[in-house]
Design a protein around this motif. Structure first.
Motif, PDB file in Angstrom:
ATOM      1  N   VAL A   1      41.499  53.386  68.761  1.00 42.63           N
ATOM      2  CA  VAL A   1      42.151  54.617  69.215  1.00 42.63           C
ATOM      3  C   VAL A   1      43.306  54.239  70.136  1.00 42.63           C
ATOM      4  CG1 VAL A   1      41.902  56.760  70.527  1.00 42.63           C
ATOM      5  CG2 VAL A   1      40.051  55.999  69.008  1.00 42.63           C
ATOM      6  N   ASP A   2      44.511  54.546  69.701  1.00 38.77           N
ATOM      7  CA  ASP A   2      45.725  54.244  70.455  1.00 38.77           C
ATOM      8  C   ASP A   2      46.127  55.493  71.237  1.00 38.77           C
ATOM      9  OD1 ASP A   2      48.363  53.755  71.318  1.00 38.77           O
ATOM     10  OD2 ASP A   2      48.780  52.454  69.599  1.00 38.77           O
ATOM     11  N   VAL A   3      46.259  55.375  72.554  1.00 40.59           N
ATOM     12  CA  VAL A   3      46.555  56.558  73.364  1.00 40.59           C
ATOM     13  C   VAL A   3      47.908  57.172  73.022  1.00 40.59           C
ATOM     14  CG1 VAL A   3      45.097  55.811  75.267  1.00 40.59           C
ATOM     15  CG2 VAL A   3      47.521  55.195  75.284  1.00 40.59           C
TER      16      VAL A   3
ATOM     17  N   VAL B   1      39.220  57.274  77.346  1.00 43.02           N
ATOM     18  CA  VAL B   1      40.026  56.349  76.546  1.00 43.02           C
ATOM     19  C   VAL B   1      40.139  55.003  77.261  1.00 43.02           C
ATOM     20  CG1 VAL B   1      41.321  58.293  75.605  1.00 43.02           C
ATOM     21  CG2 VAL B   1      42.278  57.007  77.524  1.00 43.02           C
TER      22      VAL B   1
ATOM     23  N   ASP C   1      45.051  61.307  65.505  1.00 43.10           N
ATOM     24  CA  ASP C   1      43.949  60.563  64.900  1.00 43.10           C
ATOM     25  C   ASP C   1      43.037  61.560  64.179  1.00 43.10           C
ATOM     26  OD1 ASP C   1      41.305  59.287  64.597  1.00 43.10           O
ATOM     27  OD2 ASP C   1      42.128  57.689  65.854  1.00 43.10           O
TER      28      ASP C   1
ATOM     29  N   MET D   1      46.891  59.329  69.721  1.00 43.47           N
ATOM     30  CA  MET D   1      45.507  59.750  69.502  1.00 43.47           C
ATOM     31  C   MET D   1      45.387  61.211  69.112  1.00 43.47           C
ATOM     32  SD  MET D   1      44.096  59.637  73.414  1.00 43.47           S
ATOM     33  CE  MET D   1      44.850  60.620  74.726  1.00 43.47           C
ATOM     34  N   ARG D   2      46.345  62.028  69.484  1.00 42.27           N
ATOM     35  CA  ARG D   2      46.237  63.453  69.123  1.00 42.27           C
ATOM     36  C   ARG D   2      46.369  63.665  67.622  1.00 42.27           C
ATOM     37  NH1 ARG D   2      51.966  66.377  70.376  1.00 42.27           N
ATOM     38  NH2 ARG D   2      53.242  64.521  70.625  1.00 42.27           N
TER      39      ARG D   2
ATOM     40  N   PHE E   1      40.675  50.941  72.551  1.00 44.53           N
ATOM     41  CA  PHE E   1      41.868  50.579  71.779  1.00 44.53           C
ATOM     42  C   PHE E   1      41.532  49.540  70.730  1.00 44.53           C
ATOM     43  CE2 PHE E   1      45.443  47.553  71.361  1.00 44.53           C
ATOM     44  CZ  PHE E   1      46.349  48.386  70.716  1.00 44.53           C
TER      45      PHE E   1
ATOM     46  N   LEU F   1      39.955  62.765  65.859  1.00 46.80           N
ATOM     47  CA  LEU F   1      40.099  63.566  67.074  1.00 46.80           C
ATOM     48  C   LEU F   1      40.927  64.830  66.851  1.00 46.80           C
ATOM     49  CD1 LEU F   1      40.886  60.690  69.612  1.00 46.80           C
ATOM     50  CD2 LEU F   1      38.781  62.019  69.506  1.00 46.80           C
TER      51      LEU F   1
ATOM     52  N   THR G   1      36.170  56.110  73.739  1.00 48.17           N
ATOM     53  CA  THR G   1      36.993  55.355  72.798  1.00 48.17           C
ATOM     54  C   THR G   1      37.489  54.041  73.384  1.00 48.17           C
ATOM     55  OG1 THR G   1      39.172  56.242  73.449  1.00 48.17           O
ATOM     56  CG2 THR G   1      37.830  57.602  71.971  1.00 48.17           C
TER      57      THR G   1
ATOM     58  N   SER H   1      50.325  62.372  74.773  1.00 50.74           N
ATOM     59  CA  SER H   1      49.241  62.717  73.847  1.00 50.74           C
ATOM     60  C   SER H   1      48.191  63.593  74.506  1.00 50.74           C
ATOM     61  CB  SER H   1      48.567  61.440  73.318  1.00 50.74           C
ATOM     62  OG  SER H   1      49.074  61.069  72.073  1.00 50.74           O
ATOM     63  N   SER H   2      47.732  63.178  75.678  1.00 56.31           N
ATOM     64  CA  SER H   2      46.625  63.883  76.317  1.00 56.31           C
ATOM     65  C   SER H   2      47.004  65.305  76.708  1.00 56.31           C
ATOM     66  CB  SER H   2      46.123  63.103  77.532  1.00 56.31           C
ATOM     67  OG  SER H   2      47.144  62.931  78.496  1.00 56.31           O
TER      68      SER H   2
END
Length: 215
Positions: free
Chosen positions: A81-83, A24, A89, A86-87, A50, A92, A48, A134-135
């Motif tokens: 893709v915004d961290v 990311v 999105d 993102m989960r 941002f 993804l 990805t 998110s991650s």
């Protein structure tokens, strides 16, 4: 029928062609392109940014050959893709990763602010917190989150280990980040001001590796 030959596993530093990897905040995509070249394939990678594709080409015109190479080698390249979210999105959603990488995260450069200013440090912490939250939900079993980060002042005031803990992640290893280990990688400033210039890594850059505190 003759059996198919097992594809050879290839490594570069901490990363293997057998890992499912999400990268990311990729700047000019030179880091992900470096991994892809080492693996001789990028089908195991999602890279990805941002920025939108248009904004990226304005900020990081050097990204063009890297993105072309990544796509040729089978990488899924995504923009916008915004961290923080993102989960969720749809591109993804449902994917799980063995390693999620965020190299030298930065909330942006502003003419009136210096790196030591409390208001900018607060924005950096918000960025890192959103990323960890998110991650941590996108990891496969035994997955890891890697953050490359400077650990000298004022960057050490971000307290990324504490932020990780609050998101349910614990530090498992901290190793020196050596740019020479990643041929062709160019760390970029980003942030809208002289974006395509290099971000200074200094002498205290490390890869922080985190894993979930609770399984």
């Amino acid at each position: 029928m003759p059996s198919r030959k097992k594809k050879k596993e290839r490594w570069i530093s901490h990363y293997s062609s057998s890992h499912k990897i999400l990268l990311v905040g990729e700047g000019d995509f030179s880091f992900s392109a470096c991994l892809a070249r080492a693996f001789r394939s990028a089908t195991n990678m999602v890279a990805t940014s941002f920025d939108s594709q248009g904004a990226l080409l304005t900020k990081h015109w050097s990204s063009i050959p890297h993105i072309e190479e990544l796509r040729r080698l089978g990488c899924l390249v995504l923009h916008d893709v915004d961290v923080h979210d993102m989960r969720w999105d749809p591109r993804l959603e449902g994917m799980k990763f063995d390693i999620i990488v965020f190299n030298f995260p930065h909330a942006g450069h502003f003419p009136s602010l210096r790196e030591r200013d409390a208001s900018l440090i607060k924005e950096h912490k918000k960025l890192i917190t959103g990323f960890f939250k998110s991650s941590s939900k996108m990891l496969s079993e035994d997955g890891e989150v890697h953050v490359a980060h400077r650990d000298d002042y004022p960057y050490n005031t971000w307290e990324i280990e504490k932020l990780a803990n609050k998101a349910g992640l614990g530090l498992i290893e901290k190793v020196e980040f050596r740019k020479a280990d990643y041929p062709g990688y160019h760390n970029k400033r980003g942030g809208g001001i002289q974006s395509n210039k290099k971000f200074p890594l200094g002498d205290y850059s490390f890869t922080f590796k985190f894993s979930p505190l609770y399984s």
